[in-house]
Design an enzyme around this catalytic site. Sequence first.
Site, mmCIF file in Angstrom:
data_model
loop_
_atom_site.group_PDB
_atom_site.id
_atom_site.type_symbol
_atom_site.label_atom_id
_atom_site.label_comp_id
_atom_site.label_asym_id
_atom_site.label_seq_id
_atom_site.Cartn_x
_atom_site.Cartn_y
_atom_site.Cartn_z
ATOM 1 N N HIS A 153 52.885 47.345 64.504
ATOM 2 C CA HIS A 153 53.421 48.694 64.681
ATOM 3 C C HIS A 153 54.371 48.688 65.865
ATOM 4 O O HIS A 153 54.141 47.987 66.845
ATOM 5 C CB HIS A 153 52.283 49.690 64.957
ATOM 6 C CG HIS A 153 52.673 51.107 64.706
ATOM 7 N ND1 HIS A 153 53.321 51.859 65.652
ATOM 8 C CD2 HIS A 153 52.534 51.883 63.622
ATOM 9 C CE1 HIS A 153 53.551 53.068 65.157
ATOM 10 N NE2 HIS A 153 53.105 53.111 63.925
ATOM 11 N N ASP A 193 48.266 51.876 57.205
ATOM 12 C CA ASP A 193 48.497 51.496 55.802
ATOM 13 C C ASP A 193 47.588 50.385 55.319
ATOM 14 O O ASP A 193 47.598 50.048 54.133
ATOM 15 C CB ASP A 193 49.964 51.060 55.646
ATOM 16 C CG ASP A 193 50.896 52.235 55.894
ATOM 17 O OD1 ASP A 193 51.761 52.137 56.782
ATOM 18 O OD2 ASP A 193 50.708 53.270 55.237
HETATM 19 C C1 SDX Z 1 54.211 53.123 59.459
HETATM 20 O O1 SDX Z 1 56.718 54.417 63.457
HETATM 21 C C2 SDX Z 1 55.625 54.968 62.980
HETATM 22 O O2 SDX Z 1 54.968 55.739 63.635
HETATM 23 C C3 SDX Z 1 55.339 54.611 61.548
HETATM 24 C C4 SDX Z 1 53.997 55.081 60.994
HETATM 25 C C5 SDX Z 1 53.955 56.590 60.881
HETATM 26 O O3 SDX Z 1 52.844 57.142 60.879
HETATM 27 O O4 SDX Z 1 55.047 57.208 60.714
HETATM 28 O O5 SDX Z 1 52.925 54.639 61.815
HETATM 29 C C6 SDX Z 1 53.772 54.547 59.589
HETATM 30 O O6 SDX Z 1 55.318 52.885 59.099
HETATM 31 C C7 SDX Z 1 53.242 52.032 59.861
HETATM 32 C C8 SDX Z 1 53.884 50.607 59.779
HETATM 33 C C9 SDX Z 1 53.815 50.172 58.307
HETATM 34 N N1 SDX Z 1 54.575 48.900 58.116
HETATM 35 C C10 SDX Z 1 53.953 47.749 57.871
HETATM 36 O O7 SDX Z 1 52.720 47.600 57.893
HETATM 37 C C11 SDX Z 1 54.904 46.598 57.524
HETATM 38 C C12 SDX Z 1 54.482 45.326 58.285
HETATM 39 N N2 SDX Z 1 54.744 45.571 59.710
HETATM 40 C C13 SDX Z 1 56.006 45.039 60.241
HETATM 41 O O8 SDX Z 1 57.075 45.108 59.346
HETATM 42 C C14 SDX Z 1 56.271 45.542 61.667
HETATM 43 O O9 SDX Z 1 55.110 45.377 62.354
HETATM 44 C C15 SDX Z 1 56.778 46.949 61.884
HETATM 45 C C16 SDX Z 1 57.981 47.274 61.066
HETATM 46 C C17 SDX Z 1 55.710 47.954 61.579
HETATM 47 C C18 SDX Z 1 57.129 47.062 63.362
HETATM 48 O O10 SDX Z 1 58.215 46.267 63.570
HETATM 49 P P1 SDX Z 1 58.825 46.041 65.047
HETATM 50 O O11 SDX Z 1 58.250 46.965 66.033
HETATM 51 O O12 SDX Z 1 60.327 46.004 64.908
HETATM 52 O O13 SDX Z 1 58.228 44.677 65.443
HETATM 53 P P2 SDX Z 1 58.989 43.328 65.300
HETATM 54 O O14 SDX Z 1 59.509 43.207 63.902
HETATM 55 O O15 SDX Z 1 59.945 43.216 66.443
HETATM 56 O O16 SDX Z 1 57.789 42.284 65.481
HETATM 57 C C19 SDX Z 1 57.462 41.766 66.736
HETATM 58 C C20 SDX Z 1 56.945 40.367 66.404
HETATM 59 C C21 SDX Z 1 57.934 39.525 65.583
HETATM 60 O O17 SDX Z 1 57.650 38.164 65.878
HETATM 61 P P3 SDX Z 1 58.622 37.390 66.960
HETATM 62 O O18 SDX Z 1 60.041 37.520 66.434
HETATM 63 O O19 SDX Z 1 58.417 38.117 68.278
HETATM 64 O O20 SDX Z 1 58.111 35.973 66.969
HETATM 65 O O21 SDX Z 1 55.767 40.476 65.592
HETATM 66 C C22 SDX Z 1 56.008 39.874 64.325
HETATM 67 C C23 SDX Z 1 57.522 39.762 64.167
HETATM 68 O O22 SDX Z 1 57.849 38.691 63.299
HETATM 69 N N3 SDX Z 1 55.413 40.766 63.337
HETATM 70 C C24 SDX Z 1 54.706 40.374 62.282
HETATM 71 C C25 SDX Z 1 54.300 41.567 61.651
HETATM 72 N N4 SDX Z 1 54.768 42.622 62.320
HETATM 73 C C26 SDX Z 1 55.464 42.135 63.361
HETATM 74 N N5 SDX Z 1 54.397 39.161 61.813
HETATM 75 C C27 SDX Z 1 53.650 39.118 60.690
HETATM 76 N N6 SDX Z 1 53.211 40.204 60.005
HETATM 77 C C28 SDX Z 1 53.522 41.439 60.476
HETATM 78 N N7 SDX Z 1 53.092 42.526 59.809
#
Ligand code: SDX
Length: 436
Positions: A312, A370
């Site tokens: 998140h 989720d």
């Molecule tokens: C919702 O914003 C809100 O409030 C949203 C929400 C709401 O109520 O409105 O809470 C609802 O959208 C919840 C989130 C649902 N999405 C998912 O579950 C999809 C999977 N999650 C990721 O796509 C990600 O965690 C996000 C999109 C939720 C957050 O992305 P960020 O903040 O841009 O984080 P990032 O992509 O910069 O990740 C930081 C690191 C990265 O690794 P490095 O490049 O630092 O090595 O964490 C890794 C990412 O690759 N990472 C993950 C991951 N999420 C982040 N690696 C594996 N699996 C994951 N799910």
Amino acid sequence: MDAVSKTSPATAKLSVGEQSWDLPVLSGTIGPDVIDIGKLYGQTGMFTYDPGFTSTASCESQITYIDGDAGVLLYRGYPIEQLAENGDFLETCYLLLYGELPTAAQKADFDYRVTRHTMVHEQMSRFFHGFRRDAHPMAVMVASVGALSAFYHDSTDISDPQQRMIASIRMIAKMPTLAAMAYKYNIGQPFVYPQNDLDYASNFLRMCFSVPCEEYKANPILSRAIDRIFILHADHEQNASTSTVRLAGSSGANPFACVAAGIACLWGPAHGGANEAALKMLGEIGSVDRIPEFIKRAKDKNDPFRLMGFGHRVYKNYDPRAKIMQRTCHEVLGELGIKDDPLLDIAVELERIALQDEYFIERKLYPNIDFYSGITLRALGFPTSMFTVLFALARAVGWIGQWKEMIEDPGQRIGRPRQLYTGAAQRDYVPIARRK
Ligand code: SDX
């Protein structure tokens, strides 16, 4: 909304080369201070640069507060756990819209007003029949919510506080009816009209699952569960879809069109589409012994696979909603006599393994709302294509509440970000005959 942010005694000093500027620092009630850069371009000729808005506060708001490190979520100051435990969704709607918990009389009046706006214009049913039966229900929701502005002209004058409140009530009242119609249309069953003597959640379940051939009796445990799920999804600060609604509303667009824009944004798998994607992922994993293979893929930078329902932007601790969601999941499965759901077993084991893995610990990746919602919604009888529709149904009150707060903010102006341009410098047109 009267701005209540206070200018902090501290100021931020920005130095570039020999020049420096003092920038005001503002403090809120709780949470990080902000550096007010509203005059930065005028003073320095420079923009700030923050794609994804990881360090940017886009507005002042009094509705919802998240402490991502502590895993805290407050609606108008009340912890989500207490609201989910003690109240119902319409009480949360009242709180988000008016800022205070309703008295018994106010709650009864609000329930009455919402209940009497649950029907949609009869022409809407003909609107639905223009879609293919296999249209994704989210596509239908984007279209039908946007189409509300074609039916309810008497609540689109955003300068009239009366009309703003009618539009808000209509949004909350009609989302379940439109969502149920999208589901019924998709499965080829007749639309079911709302029933005024049912509570909000039971009414929705009846519109989805009753058929004309037999009596439908709502299960109070399941109604309570879906009502609680709506509370968990109601609002969440300036997430992507709420920011979309605010930006659309900043141009003066009507509230139905703004919420339709929010639904479109929520559909993405990185946002509200994650509940559908998470269940599909659990199905793809298929068995507990394949979890390590998928954990490996999630950690592999060259593999686009991510653990859906994990991570998140704000929560760097357990999403408080996910805990309540997990408990609700067990409650629903128990009530339905589902002893062992293989996908739940995979989800619980996947969470256990991931939370012990250095990669996830280091990046503070925890299950979000989720992760467990899909298993619960499937057990309640919804197809995966309806999961994000239910998220949109619940989030509509957050969107409309944030839209209303923005419109009523005397300092509100159209949102118009700038950019860092890295394209071609100015150059002259070359006639086609001379192009190589
Ligand atoms: C919702 O914003 C809100 O409030 C949203 C929400 C709401 O109520 O409105 O809470 C609802 O959208 C919840 C989130 C649902 N999405 C998912 O579950 C999809 C999977 N999650 C990721 O796509 C990600 O965690 C996000 C999109 C939720 C957050 O992305 P960020 O903040 O841009 O984080 P990032 O992509 O910069 O990740 C930081 C690191 C990265 O690794 P490095 O490049 O630092 O090595 O964490 C890794 C990412 O690759 N990472 C993950 C991951 N999420 C982040 N690696 C594996 N699996 C994951 N799910």
